[in-house]
Design a protein around this motif. Sequence first.
Motif, PDB file in Angstrom:
ATOM      1  N   ARG A 121       0.821  -1.208   0.000  1.00 40.63           N
ATOM      2  CA  ARG A 121       0.000   0.000   0.000  1.00 40.63           C
ATOM      3  C   ARG A 121       0.854   1.256   0.000  1.00 40.63           C
ATOM      4  O   ARG A 121       0.551   2.247  -0.660  1.00 40.63           O
ATOM      5  CB  ARG A 121      -0.943  -0.013   1.214  1.00 40.63           C
ATOM      6  CG  ARG A 121      -2.054   1.014   1.134  1.00 40.63           C
ATOM      7  CD  ARG A 121      -3.012   0.943   2.299  1.00 40.63           C
ATOM      8  NE  ARG A 121      -3.977  -0.147   2.272  1.00 40.63           N
ATOM      9  CZ  ARG A 121      -5.041  -0.202   1.488  1.00 40.63           C
ATOM     10  NH1 ARG A 121      -5.268   0.762   0.625  1.00 40.63           N
ATOM     11  NH2 ARG A 121      -5.870  -1.215   1.547  1.00 40.63           N
ATOM     12  N   HIS A 132      -6.198   6.229   2.012  1.00 35.15           N
ATOM     13  CA  HIS A 132      -6.316   7.360   2.932  1.00 35.15           C
ATOM     14  C   HIS A 132      -5.545   7.008   4.206  1.00 35.15           C
ATOM     15  O   HIS A 132      -5.240   5.830   4.428  1.00 35.15           O
ATOM     16  CB  HIS A 132      -7.786   7.605   3.256  1.00 35.15           C
ATOM     17  CG  HIS A 132      -8.659   7.674   2.036  1.00 35.15           C
ATOM     18  ND1 HIS A 132      -8.480   8.602   1.040  1.00 35.15           N
ATOM     19  CD2 HIS A 132      -9.692   6.894   1.626  1.00 35.15           C
ATOM     20  CE1 HIS A 132      -9.373   8.413   0.082  1.00 35.15           C
ATOM     21  NE2 HIS A 132     -10.116   7.373   0.406  1.00 35.15           N
ATOM     22  N   PRO A 133      -5.256   7.989   5.048  1.00 36.96           N
ATOM     23  CA  PRO A 133      -4.526   7.668   6.290  1.00 36.96           C
ATOM     24  C   PRO A 133      -5.185   6.515   7.058  1.00 36.96           C
ATOM     25  O   PRO A 133      -4.502   5.651   7.618  1.00 36.96           O
ATOM     26  CB  PRO A 133      -4.603   8.980   7.077  1.00 36.96           C
ATOM     27  CG  PRO A 133      -4.721  10.052   6.045  1.00 36.96           C
ATOM     28  CD  PRO A 133      -5.478   9.440   4.900  1.00 36.96           C
ATOM     29  N   ASP A 134      -6.505   6.499   7.047  1.00 37.72           N
ATOM     30  CA  ASP A 134      -7.255   5.443   7.730  1.00 37.72           C
ATOM     31  C   ASP A 134      -6.844   4.049   7.255  1.00 37.72           C
ATOM     32  O   ASP A 134      -6.771   3.108   8.056  1.00 37.72           O
ATOM     33  CB  ASP A 134      -8.748   5.694   7.477  1.00 37.72           C
ATOM     34  CG  ASP A 134      -9.629   4.534   7.918  1.00 37.72           C
ATOM     35  OD1 ASP A 134      -9.354   3.968   8.987  1.00 37.72           O
ATOM     36  OD2 ASP A 134     -10.596   4.227   7.204  1.00 37.72           O
ATOM     37  N   ASP A 135      -6.563   3.905   5.954  1.00 34.05           N
ATOM     38  CA  ASP A 135      -6.195   2.588   5.439  1.00 34.05           C
ATOM     39  C   ASP A 135      -4.886   2.099   6.069  1.00 34.05           C
ATOM     40  O   ASP A 135      -4.743   0.920   6.372  1.00 34.05           O
ATOM     41  CB  ASP A 135      -6.040   2.643   3.909  1.00 34.05           C
ATOM     42  CG  ASP A 135      -7.375   2.845   3.215  1.00 34.05           C
ATOM     43  OD1 ASP A 135      -8.248   1.994   3.359  1.00 34.05           O
ATOM     44  OD2 ASP A 135      -7.531   3.877   2.536  1.00 34.05           O
ATOM     45  N   LEU A 137      -3.558   3.181   9.036  1.00 31.05           N
ATOM     46  CA  LEU A 137      -3.722   2.938  10.471  1.00 31.05           C
ATOM     47  C   LEU A 137      -4.500   1.639  10.716  1.00 31.05           C
ATOM     48  O   LEU A 137      -4.154   0.869  11.618  1.00 31.05           O
ATOM     49  CB  LEU A 137      -4.432   4.115  11.155  1.00 31.05           C
ATOM     50  CG  LEU A 137      -4.545   3.945  12.670  1.00 31.05           C
ATOM     51  CD1 LEU A 137      -3.166   3.923  13.339  1.00 31.05           C
ATOM     52  CD2 LEU A 137      -5.401   5.038  13.302  1.00 31.05           C
ATOM     53  N   TYR A 172     -11.319   1.459  17.416  1.00 33.11           N
ATOM     54  CA  TYR A 172     -11.158   2.020  16.078  1.00 33.11           C
ATOM     55  C   TYR A 172     -12.104   1.362  15.061  1.00 33.11           C
ATOM     56  O   TYR A 172     -12.444   1.970  14.045  1.00 33.11           O
ATOM     57  CB  TYR A 172      -9.699   1.874  15.621  1.00 33.11           C
ATOM     58  CG  TYR A 172      -9.345   2.767  14.444  1.00 33.11           C
ATOM     59  CD1 TYR A 172      -9.499   4.151  14.534  1.00 33.11           C
ATOM     60  CD2 TYR A 172      -8.883   2.233  13.253  1.00 33.11           C
ATOM     61  CE1 TYR A 172      -9.200   4.974  13.461  1.00 33.11           C
ATOM     62  CE2 TYR A 172      -8.583   3.055  12.166  1.00 33.11           C
ATOM     63  CZ  TYR A 172      -8.741   4.424  12.279  1.00 33.11           C
ATOM     64  OH  TYR A 172      -8.443   5.234  11.214  1.00 33.11           O
ATOM     65  N   VAL A 175     -15.380   3.266  13.732  1.00 31.91           N
ATOM     66  CA  VAL A 175     -15.253   4.597  13.121  1.00 31.91           C
ATOM     67  C   VAL A 175     -14.345   4.594  11.899  1.00 31.91           C
ATOM     68  O   VAL A 175     -14.034   5.643  11.348  1.00 31.91           O
ATOM     69  CB  VAL A 175     -14.721   5.639  14.133  1.00 31.91           C
ATOM     70  CG1 VAL A 175     -15.735   5.859  15.239  1.00 31.91           C
ATOM     71  CG2 VAL A 175     -13.372   5.220  14.705  1.00 31.91           C
ATOM     72  N   LYS A 177     -12.480   2.164   8.361  1.00 32.63           N
ATOM     73  CA  LYS A 177     -12.826   1.197   7.332  1.00 32.63           C
ATOM     74  C   LYS A 177     -12.874  -0.221   7.896  1.00 32.63           C
ATOM     75  O   LYS A 177     -13.375  -1.140   7.255  1.00 32.63           O
ATOM     76  CB  LYS A 177     -11.837   1.278   6.173  1.00 32.63           C
ATOM     77  CG  LYS A 177     -10.554   0.506   6.406  1.00 32.63           C
ATOM     78  CD  LYS A 177     -10.020   0.000   5.087  1.00 32.63           C
ATOM     79  CE  LYS A 177      -8.816  -0.872   5.299  1.00 32.63           C
ATOM     80  NZ  LYS A 177      -8.040  -1.089   4.093  1.00 32.63           N
ATOM     81  N   ARG A 179     -14.801  -1.147   9.817  1.00 27.70           N
ATOM     82  CA  ARG A 179     -16.222  -1.492   9.919  1.00 27.70           C
ATOM     83  C   ARG A 179     -16.663  -2.409   8.786  1.00 27.70           C
ATOM     84  O   ARG A 179     -17.778  -2.911   8.803  1.00 27.70           O
ATOM     85  CB  ARG A 179     -17.085  -0.235   9.951  1.00 27.70           C
ATOM     86  CG  ARG A 179     -16.905   0.675   8.753  1.00 27.70           C
ATOM     87  CD  ARG A 179     -18.021   1.683   8.595  1.00 27.70           C
ATOM     88  NE  ARG A 179     -18.099   2.662   9.673  1.00 27.70           N
ATOM     89  CZ  ARG A 179     -19.003   3.632   9.716  1.00 27.70           C
ATOM     90  NH1 ARG A 179     -19.889   3.751   8.736  1.00 27.70           N
ATOM     91  NH2 ARG A 179     -19.050   4.494  10.707  1.00 27.70           N
TER      92      ARG A 179
END
Lengths: 209, 105, 430
Positions: A121, A132-135, A137, A172, A175, A177, A179
Amino acid sequence: MTVWNAVLLTAFLISAVSSLTLFLKTVAMRDDYDPSEPKGSIPPAVLYAYTGAMSPLKKETANRHWPTYTAGMLYHAGIFFSFFWLLILATGIGLPAVLNRPSGVLLASTALCGLAILLKRAVSRKMRALSHPDDYLSNILSTGFQVVTAVTLLSGSGTAVLFFYASLLFLYIPVSKLRHAVFFPLTRFYLALHYGRRGVWPPPERSGL
Amino acid sequence: MGTIIIDEREFEVDGDGFLQDPHIWDKEVAQLLASHDGTGELNDVHWKVINFIREYWLENDMAPMVRALCQAAGIRLREVYELFPMGPAKGACKIAGLPKPDGCV
Amino acid sequence: MTISDERKRQGLDLLSEKMTGKLRTHLNSCVHCGLCGESCHYYLTYGEDKYLPGHKVDLIAGIYRRYHTLMGRVAPSWIGAHDLDDERIDEMIDVIYGGCAMCGRCTLHCSVGVDISFLVRTARSMLAAMDLVPASLQSTVDAAVTTGNNMGIPQKDLVDTLLWLEEDLHMEPGFEHAEIPLNRKGVNVLYTLNPREPKFFPMSISAMAMVFHAADESWTLSTDYYDVTNYAYYSGDDGIAAELVQRLFNEAGKLEAKTLVLAECGHGPRAIRWEGPRWIQTPYPFRALTVVELMAEYIRQGRITLDPAKNRETMTLHDPCNLARDGGVIEEPRFILKHAAANFIEMTPNRENNYCCGGGGGQLAMGEFAERRLRVAELKADQIRRTGAKIVVTPCHNCIDQLMEVNKEYQLGVKIKTMAEVVADALVLR
């Protein structure tokens, strides 16, 4: 119960309640009334959605990407295995100590799969553009979870770090991905409704009509 | 949308190669478009079809039915597709300088 | 492009209105694994990030996250939540309309099972609500709404053509008494047409008249409303889509038809057979099926007899996406060709895994993106070439037009035929 047990339990409950709410709210949402005359049958399609349709032979996202697919499957297996050990360690159910070492080694290797996916990634231009940063983390938390579980099992050290780390992961999930874990079963179900009604799933016998 | 150059003449066309401004059309343009899409040298029968389409369009602001052009040019249906390998719409109508018709063409 | 806040509001309102359990589920499921590109003919052709199906998902899912989730409100950039701003809208028009055929191939292969083409269509609906449908596509939709068919054929022209075809039919040996019945009440089959047939390519109408004659079917065409297409399915405008279905529904009711038979087309039968009842929120009191399914029934029931020796040239089949992958009409065309053609050869991949011809998703109507449409079709051209077939048969007029161009562009030297023509050629009259 130690204070870390309490932290873990709290985080778990918050996560479980939020995730369940997310799930139930979606299930309770209206869906369009679809009066079209079905061509196929839905129950076998639902079964197929969770079984045959998941076969790597059926999906190009698997069979055109064997290394990533294999790493991904092991990585996910490692997450579930870590949750299993978390349950064992948090509830104090004793398992024979002889299992600790092989489990730890196993989790260390599935964590490597997670790491490989994280690196892909970060390195691939295509993947960076999609991420995105979420991916990052989300991966770090899930991969790290396996690392911490492995270290806990291999070193025989205390569980405080593991419980703390798992708490972060739990919090986490709803809130981020992560999820997708909540939505995944629903996604398969809706897809089965679509392909099942139209007679695409399960694929008919190829012997003609 | 784009330009095509045939024999050093430049034409503004839409994405499908239909003339952007149908009014710049003349016989020379038609022949150039026909050479460009593989229809080749236009003969008398071609011209009967093309002139009919052109006049019909000027009068009615749409392309004629394939039936009408068969009858006007005195040809059988399958001859249309032989005369214009790209068919009546993307072949004949395009060469006649019409804008692209709506629908599955 | 600068879009007023009020129009953006209309786009966002539409997303809220459409928020069903199904939509919310698919908007929350993509994990950005990036493996979908190899299932998409746009991405395979161009290799550009913007064509990645996962990216198309993110175009709409990002907007969803921004306006419908907690994290999207407090930390949008962290989770890739995105305002519906002018830049985003331009990107959506370019990719959602211009870079996707809604063929659904990525959906079938998605590692999670995200219904990507459903999300793309929902995004198109948002753009339609903002009045941003590409002009050429909108003009085809408008023609259907205002004139009753997507090519604006006047009723008299239609009738003249049908009478002319009937006369012509009588010159064929064995069909001296064949009919093309118009507006007949209480028949078994109400047949439909793609306006392209009467306008430019009427051989398939004659072919079906021959098949109906051979099957001794009681059938009719309506000259009031007959259009099998529904370009509002592609523009995303559900209001118009429903209106067009309602008209056909009313026509079937008026003529008291027992069966509505949908002509050879991909998106039209999908829109009418599968989406239509949901759009008009009414079950059909008549049976609705595609002409491919009907012809397969005729063969199975022995109502028509075919001689495969009459079609000797090697023939391959192109599966229209909306008919096969999203309509379940998969084995029927093969069953027909087994009886109608002596040398049938599959292209690879096929059935629900087939590649789009490149003309789907309204691409054939959108001149704005015509260059891409032909370029992405190279995959299809290669597929056809590898079969070595001389004839490509496909039960969709949209695919046929695209394949005719592909044939020329890639110099395949094949003939493109409808299913009805192949069946009519193989008919054995008793």
